[in-house]
Design a protein around this motif. Structure first.
Motif, PDB file in Angstrom:
ATOM      1  N   GLY A  70       0.753  -1.405   0.004  1.00 31.21           N
ATOM      2  CA  GLY A  70      -0.054   0.029   0.102  1.00 31.21           C
ATOM      3  C   GLY A  70       0.867   1.376  -0.066  1.00 31.21           C
ATOM      4  N   ILE A  71       1.902   1.316  -0.738  1.00 31.73           N
ATOM      5  CA  ILE A  71       2.782   2.514  -0.811  1.00 31.73           C
ATOM      6  C   ILE A  71       3.348   2.666  -2.180  1.00 31.73           C
ATOM      7  N   GLU A  72       2.232   2.423  -3.070  1.00 30.05           N
ATOM      8  CA  GLU A  72       2.720   2.662  -4.295  1.00 30.05           C
ATOM      9  C   GLU A  72       2.904   4.139  -4.545  1.00 30.05           C
ATOM     10  N   ARG A  73       2.614   5.090  -3.937  1.00 27.36           N
ATOM     11  CA  ARG A  73       3.198   6.486  -4.176  1.00 27.36           C
ATOM     12  C   ARG A  73       4.574   6.680  -3.938  1.00 27.36           C
ATOM     13  N   TYR A  74       5.037   5.852  -3.083  1.00 25.43           N
ATOM     14  CA  TYR A  74       6.363   6.045  -2.556  1.00 25.43           C
ATOM     15  C   TYR A  74       7.368   5.236  -3.103  1.00 25.43           C
ATOM     16  N   ILE A  75       7.057   4.244  -3.914  1.00 30.21           N
ATOM     17  CA  ILE A  75       7.707   3.274  -4.317  1.00 30.21           C
ATOM     18  C   ILE A  75       9.119   3.579  -4.894  1.00 30.21           C
ATOM     19  N   ASP A  76       9.257   4.766  -5.545  1.00 28.81           N
ATOM     20  CA  ASP A  76      10.483   5.313  -6.263  1.00 28.81           C
ATOM     21  C   ASP A  76      11.086   6.229  -5.219  1.00 28.81           C
ATOM     22  N   THR A  77      10.835   6.305  -3.824  1.00 27.51           N
ATOM     23  CA  THR A  77      11.402   7.231  -2.763  1.00 27.51           C
ATOM     24  C   THR A  77      12.427   6.599  -2.191  1.00 27.51           C
ATOM     25  N   PRO A  78      13.722   6.793  -1.898  1.00 33.39           N
ATOM     26  CA  PRO A  78      14.463   6.054  -1.015  1.00 33.39           C
ATOM     27  C   PRO A  78      13.943   6.123   0.412  1.00 33.39           C
ATOM     28  N   VAL A  79      14.188   4.720   0.790  1.00 31.41           N
ATOM     29  CA  VAL A  79      13.633   4.018   1.849  1.00 31.41           C
ATOM     30  C   VAL A  79      13.820   4.901   3.476  1.00 31.41           C
ATOM     31  N   LYS A  80      15.329   5.495   3.227  1.00 36.65           N
ATOM     32  CA  LYS A  80      15.563   6.346   4.386  1.00 36.65           C
ATOM     33  C   LYS A  80      14.432   7.328   4.872  1.00 36.65           C
ATOM     34  N   ARG A  81      13.716   7.555   3.928  1.00 33.19           N
ATOM     35  CA  ARG A  81      12.666   8.876   4.153  1.00 33.19           C
ATOM     36  C   ARG A  81      11.318   7.942   4.502  1.00 33.19           C
ATOM     37  N   TYR A  82      11.286   6.786   4.658  1.00 35.28           N
ATOM     38  CA  TYR A  82      10.114   5.799   4.952  1.00 35.28           C
ATOM     39  C   TYR A  82       9.689   6.024   6.393  1.00 35.28           C
ATOM     40  N   SER A  83       8.588   6.242   6.956  1.00 33.78           N
ATOM     41  CA  SER A  83       8.274   5.979   8.398  1.00 33.78           C
ATOM     42  C   SER A  83       8.569   4.465   8.825  1.00 33.78           C
ATOM     43  N   SER A  84       8.336   4.475  10.342  1.00 34.68           N
ATOM     44  CA  SER A  84       8.815   2.791  10.498  1.00 34.68           C
ATOM     45  C   SER A  84       7.584   1.961   9.829  1.00 34.68           C
ATOM     46  N   GLY A  85       6.255   2.434  10.078  1.00 33.92           N
ATOM     47  CA  GLY A  85       5.120   1.785   9.412  1.00 33.92           C
ATOM     48  C   GLY A  85       5.529   1.438   7.904  1.00 33.92           C
ATOM     49  N   MET A  86       5.924   2.316   7.220  1.00 34.52           N
ATOM     50  CA  MET A  86       6.052   2.161   5.750  1.00 34.52           C
ATOM     51  C   MET A  86       7.143   1.149   5.887  1.00 34.52           C
ATOM     52  N   TYR A  87       8.048   1.272   6.358  1.00 38.44           N
ATOM     53  CA  TYR A  87       9.442   0.086   6.285  1.00 38.44           C
ATOM     54  C   TYR A  87       8.658  -1.152   6.392  1.00 38.44           C
ATOM     55  N   VAL A  88       7.859  -1.355   7.586  1.00 39.31           N
ATOM     56  CA  VAL A  88       7.409  -2.819   7.801  1.00 39.31           C
ATOM     57  C   VAL A  88       6.373  -3.231   6.879  1.00 39.31           C
ATOM     58  N   ARG A  89       5.501  -2.336   6.372  1.00 34.06           N
ATOM     59  CA  ARG A  89       4.821  -2.613   5.204  1.00 34.06           C
ATOM     60  C   ARG A  89       5.551  -3.334   3.993  1.00 34.06           C
ATOM     61  N   LEU A  90       6.507  -2.456   3.419  1.00 37.53           N
ATOM     62  CA  LEU A  90       7.202  -3.279   2.452  1.00 37.53           C
ATOM     63  C   LEU A  90       7.909  -4.379   2.713  1.00 37.53           C
ATOM     64  N   ALA A  91       8.568  -4.391   4.063  1.00 33.76           N
ATOM     65  CA  ALA A  91       9.525  -5.475   4.361  1.00 33.76           C
ATOM     66  C   ALA A  91       8.524  -6.672   4.251  1.00 33.76           C
ATOM     67  N   PHE A  92       7.393  -6.793   4.944  1.00 38.26           N
ATOM     68  CA  PHE A  92       6.644  -7.637   5.113  1.00 38.26           C
ATOM     69  C   PHE A  92       6.267  -8.305   3.813  1.00 38.26           C
ATOM     70  N   ALA A  93       5.753  -7.278   2.977  1.00 37.40           N
ATOM     71  CA  ALA A  93       5.352  -7.740   1.589  1.00 37.40           C
ATOM     72  C   ALA A  93       6.543  -8.372   1.006  1.00 37.40           C
ATOM     73  N   VAL A  94       7.803  -7.939   0.933  1.00 31.73           N
ATOM     74  CA  VAL A  94       8.754  -8.497   0.152  1.00 31.73           C
ATOM     75  C   VAL A  94       9.081  -9.828   0.813  1.00 31.73           C
ATOM     76  N   ALA A  95       9.100 -10.108   2.111  1.00 33.89           N
ATOM     77  CA  ALA A  95       9.309 -11.397   2.622  1.00 33.89           C
ATOM     78  C   ALA A  95       8.417 -12.443   2.470  1.00 33.89           C
ATOM     79  N   ALA A  96       6.775 -12.007   2.274  1.00 34.51           N
ATOM     80  CA  ALA A  96       5.892 -12.946   2.000  1.00 34.51           C
ATOM     81  C   ALA A  96       5.716 -13.229   0.695  1.00 34.51           C
ATOM     82  N   HIS A  97       6.261 -12.271  -0.443  1.00 34.17           N
ATOM     83  CA  HIS A  97       5.699 -12.643  -1.760  1.00 34.17           C
ATOM     84  C   HIS A  97       6.842 -12.975  -2.637  1.00 34.17           C
ATOM     85  N   LEU A  98       8.251 -12.933  -2.147  1.00 38.18           N
ATOM     86  CA  LEU A  98       9.154 -13.610  -3.011  1.00 38.18           C
ATOM     87  C   LEU A  98       9.551 -14.987  -2.554  1.00 38.18           C
ATOM     88  N   GLU A  99       8.644 -15.865  -2.135  1.00 37.70           N
ATOM     89  CA  GLU A  99       8.768 -17.164  -1.897  1.00 37.70           C
ATOM     90  C   GLU A  99       9.793 -17.861  -1.599  1.00 37.70           C
TER      91      GLU A  99
END
Length: 430
Positions: A157-186
């Motif tokens: 749910g972070i499509e708007r920020y997908i091309d933004t460096p993750v150092k600018r992400y909030s902790s919640g955005m970090y977790v959202r992307l990190a979990f999505a990556v871990a769960a979907h990359l099989e």
């Protein structure tokens, strides 16, 4: 072919407190020479068990000691225990972030780990670049990652920020992307620490559903560490209780949660402690049930009494308590403030009584969690957990009200009375 995907064989991890070296050159050389010859570290034997609540006599602490168990393919294994029990240390060893001091882990398949906010991400890279980086680390091709890319971004749910460096992400955005990556990359094995607590409630529910889905439908193995007994109960069938760096209990999830609660729940219905001359504290707490042996009838009035002592005047004090069920979930929370019932404005003992007119909770086992605090945003003087255990009985009431477990989180009505008893005489402050 065996269906065991993780085999943990007497894993131990020793940490040295303070200085990293042994303290002398000769000891460092002796340790190095023992390692060269494949022998045991001569300085391991003086380690102590990992108990953070007491002051030890050794500079060496066993964060883990002789951990052994197996995990089957497709199993969702819960790992519970208090802070400092060794849970995160074990997951770091399993994820090859750190090495064990002794013992061995055999793993069949790729591991994706979600241990801390930002783990595995390069802060200067964008979300898009980090997705491809993590996929490459797991051995996936660009084509395989592209096939999953849209699904990952949509789940996070972070499509708007997908091309933004993750150092600018909030902790919640970090977790959202990190979990999505871990769960979907099989990965064959998914390792998740307490980080989901950072996300909002909606995303946590989404994550639990995804973990259940990848386990049941895709046969992937999950190791899940959490202090949320409700999440552990929902997701896992088997769990491990860790305590002071050792496995204290392995069994079904309800058995393990009960072992966890029984280990820390104070057995007495009445909690008592001597007053301190230096700090405000709770010196007594009691649940007054209407049946013998700590039992109480649903819908009957319930009384909770709490005594506090302060050696000096306080401003804006508050007392509150939660009734907590056997999944470690707070069912109801009741409180009183100094602005409502004057208390602690002078040094001495204050006796508080909370009358609940009709205690409406489902049958089961409960404890209290009591807070003694200053004004909102101020100091918390004391928190007591797992005290004053009692059991609620419903008899035939469930037929009339059609209640079911898990549907009874609510706010209860109650009346508070405060009584000061500093010099032997008492009067009510209403």
């Amino acid at each position: 072919m065996s269906d065991t995907v993780i085999q943990v064989d007497t894993i131990s991890k020793l940490y040295q407190l303070g200085e990293i070296s042994t303290g002398t050159l000769s000891r460092d050389v002796s340790r190095w020479w023992a390692r060269v010859r494949g022998q045991e570290d001569p300085f391991q034997k003086i380690g102590e068990a990992n108990d953070r609540t007491i002051k030890g006599t050794s500079d060496y602490v066993w964060a883990l000691k002789d951990i052994s168990f197996e995990v089957k393919q497709g199993e969702v294994l819960g790992i519970i225990g208090r802070n400092g029990a060794g849970k995160s240390t074990f997951l770091k060893i399993l994820s090859r972030i750190t090495k064990p001091t002794s013992g061995r882990i055999r793993v069949k398949g790729r591991i994706a780990s979600l241990l801390e906010v930002g783990t595995g991400f390069h802060p200067e890279l964008t979300g898009r670049e980090n997705i491809f980086l993590n996929g490459a680390i797991l051995g996936m091709t660009k084509a395989e990652i592209r096939a999953k890319f849209d699904e990952i971004v949509d789940f996070a749910g972070i499509e708007r920020y997908i091309d933004t460096p993750v150092k600018r992400y909030s902790s919640g955005m970090y977790v959202r992307l990190a979990f999505a990556v871990a769960a979907h990359l099989e990965p064959e094995i998914l390792v998740i620490d307490e980080v989901l607590a950072v996300g909002d409630a909606e995303f946590q529910k989404k994550c639990l559903g995804k973990m259940k889905d990848v386990s049941e439908r895709e046969g992937r193995t999950i190791l899940f560490v959490s202090h949320d007994m409700s999440a552990i109960s929902t997701l896992t069938q088997r769990a491990i209780l860790m305590d002071h760096g050792q496995v204290s209990h392995i069994g079904t999830t309800p058995e393990t949660i009960n072992a966890y609660l029984n280990r820390y729940v104070k057995k007495n219905l009445i909690y008592t402690a001597p007053p301190s001359d230096s700090r405000p504290q709770i010196i007594r707490a009691e649940v007054k049930t209407n049946l013998p042996n700590n039992h109480h009838t649903c819908l009957a009035p319930l009384v909770v009494e709490i005594d506090v002592h302060t050696p000096f005047p306080l401003r804006g004090a508050s007392i509150s308590f939660q009734v907590v069920n056997n999944r470690d979930q707070p069912i109801t929370h009741l409180w009183t403030f100094d602005s409502e019932r004057p208390m602690c404005r002078e040094a001495g003992i204050y006796q508080l009584r909370c009358d609940i007119q009709a205690f409406r909770v489902y049958m089961g086992n409960y404890t209290l969690k009591v807070y003694f605090s200053g004004p909102p945003g101020g100091e918390t003087y004391q928190i007591l957990e797992y005290i004053c255990p009692f059991t609620v009985e419903m008899f035939e009431l469930y037929r009339e009200f059609k209640w079911y477990p898990g549907t009874c989180t609510y706010l209860e009505n109650a009346e508070w009375v405060v009584k000061k008893s500093a010099t032997g005489s008492s009067h009510y402050l209403l």
